[in-house]
Design an enzyme around this catalytic site. Structure first.
Site, mmCIF file in Angstrom:
data_model
loop_
_atom_site.group_PDB
_atom_site.id
_atom_site.type_symbol
_atom_site.label_atom_id
_atom_site.label_comp_id
_atom_site.label_asym_id
_atom_site.label_seq_id
_atom_site.Cartn_x
_atom_site.Cartn_y
_atom_site.Cartn_z
ATOM 1 N N GLY A 1 -30.424 -20.629 -11.185
ATOM 2 C CA GLY A 1 -30.966 -21.829 -11.819
ATOM 3 C C GLY A 1 -30.080 -23.043 -11.785
ATOM 4 O O GLY A 1 -30.166 -23.898 -12.681
ATOM 5 N N SER B 1 -36.955 -13.494 -17.312
ATOM 6 C CA SER B 1 -35.582 -12.981 -17.404
ATOM 7 C C SER B 1 -34.749 -13.624 -18.502
ATOM 8 O O SER B 1 -33.617 -13.194 -18.738
ATOM 9 C CB SER B 1 -34.867 -13.135 -16.055
ATOM 10 O OG SER B 1 -35.350 -12.183 -15.137
#
Length: 319
Positions: free
Chosen positions: A232, A76
């Site tokens: 993240g 991604s």
């Protein structure tokens, strides 16, 4: 300290090559601190049951790489590449970020990560929906929404077209894009065909920050979107919590291989120690990890911690 700025990309490129995008000021010592940092990073990554690639671009032209010779699946992270291309298309068509698109229910695939789909499923809508390009980019950049990403690929540029435009526009090499999120989901090994070197990924982020790769309003939007990234948090941002540093970043996460390894766990970001502006760009890619996801994310966090410690030490010393 300020970035160099030029209204024309070509003049910016000719005045300053990619290797001279940033300068090192916050971590200066009689001995090049990057040499010690590189040794430290190599000693750490050599102990791991994973292939780790690192690229660091500093403020005045210095760069550091570890494991840059390999190809790492973008996953991604390529939604950042896509976002640049989409903004370019909007500029060329003189369209605003709030351009409205019609999206059919069939485009909200059920077999993939998609907070966008869940929102409209909860709303109970069966007809096509109206959603702006701005919203789709935010879903893609901040939540790594795969449906939002593929909708934008269909409406603007395919993965191959995005890669081609970026190579032509930036003269960067060291990456390629071929498959959509849906296509990778159908055959996981295709993810290896969407690849980058860490240096290419960090360099693209630096060019985005430094040049008119996209016009100022789009650049400001994308920068803020990445500064508000929701994925993240255990990767590059982890060691920055509780400090004055800020980060904008884009993550990527891969599939599990047939032998039980994590194909890819990535993060690419720009870090500011103060309001003065970004001090460095850092890309960390972990390929074919033998650890679970939390432990693999901790590898990225540790690399981020080592890099930040160098700059924080320079700040404290007034360098």
């Amino acid at each position: 300290m300020t970035f160099f700025t030029n209204n024309r990309f070509v003049r910016a490129w000719s005045a300053c090559t990619l290797l001279l995008l940033f300068s090192l000021s916050a971590c200066r010592s009689p001995e090049n601190p990057l040499d010690a940092l590189r040794t430290q990073l190599r000693a750490y990554t050599d102990t791991l049951d994973a292939q780790v690639g690192i690229a660091l671009l500093t403020e005045d032209g210095d760069s550091l790489t570890v494991g840059n010779e390999a190809r790492y699946p973008l996953m991604s992270v390529y939604k950042f590449h896509q976002a640049l291309a989409v903004c370019h298309c909007l500029q060329a068509r003189r369209q605003p970020l709030d351009t409205l698109l019609r999206v059919s229910p069939s485009e909200l695939r059920p077999d993939t990560w998609s907070p966008l789909r869940e929102k409209y499923r909860t709303a109970g809508g069966q007809d096509s929906i109206g959603i702006t390009v701005r919203e789709l980019l935010l879903y893609a950049l901040q939540q790594s929404d795969n449906n939002a990403c593929d909708i934008l690929f269909r409406r603007y540029m395919s993965p191959a077209e995005v890669g081609g435009w970026l190579r032509e526009r930036t003269r960067l090499e060291g990456f390629d894009m071929a498959f959509t999120e849906e296509e990778m989901g159908q055959q996981h090994l295709r993810a290896y065909e969407n690849w980058t070197t860490p240096y290419a990924a960090a360099s693209l982020m630096a060019l985005f920050l430094q040049t008119d790769l996209v016009d100022a309003p789009y650049r400001a939007f994308l920068k803020q979107a990445m500064q508000e990234c929701r994925t993240g948090t255990a990767r590059l941002p982890a060691p920055l919590l509780g400090t004055e540093a800020t980060i904008g970043h884009k993550t990527g996460s891969g599939f599990v291989t047939t032998d039980g390894r994590l194909m890819a766990t990535n993060d690419v970001g720009f870090v500011s120690l103060s309001p003065d502006g970004p001090r460095y760009v850092l890309a960390v890619f972990v390929k074919d990890s033998g650890y679970d996801e939390p432990a693999t994310e901790a590898i990225i966090a540790h690399v981020s911690r080592l890099v930040y410690a160098c700059w924080a030490k320079g700040e404290d010393a007034g360098l």
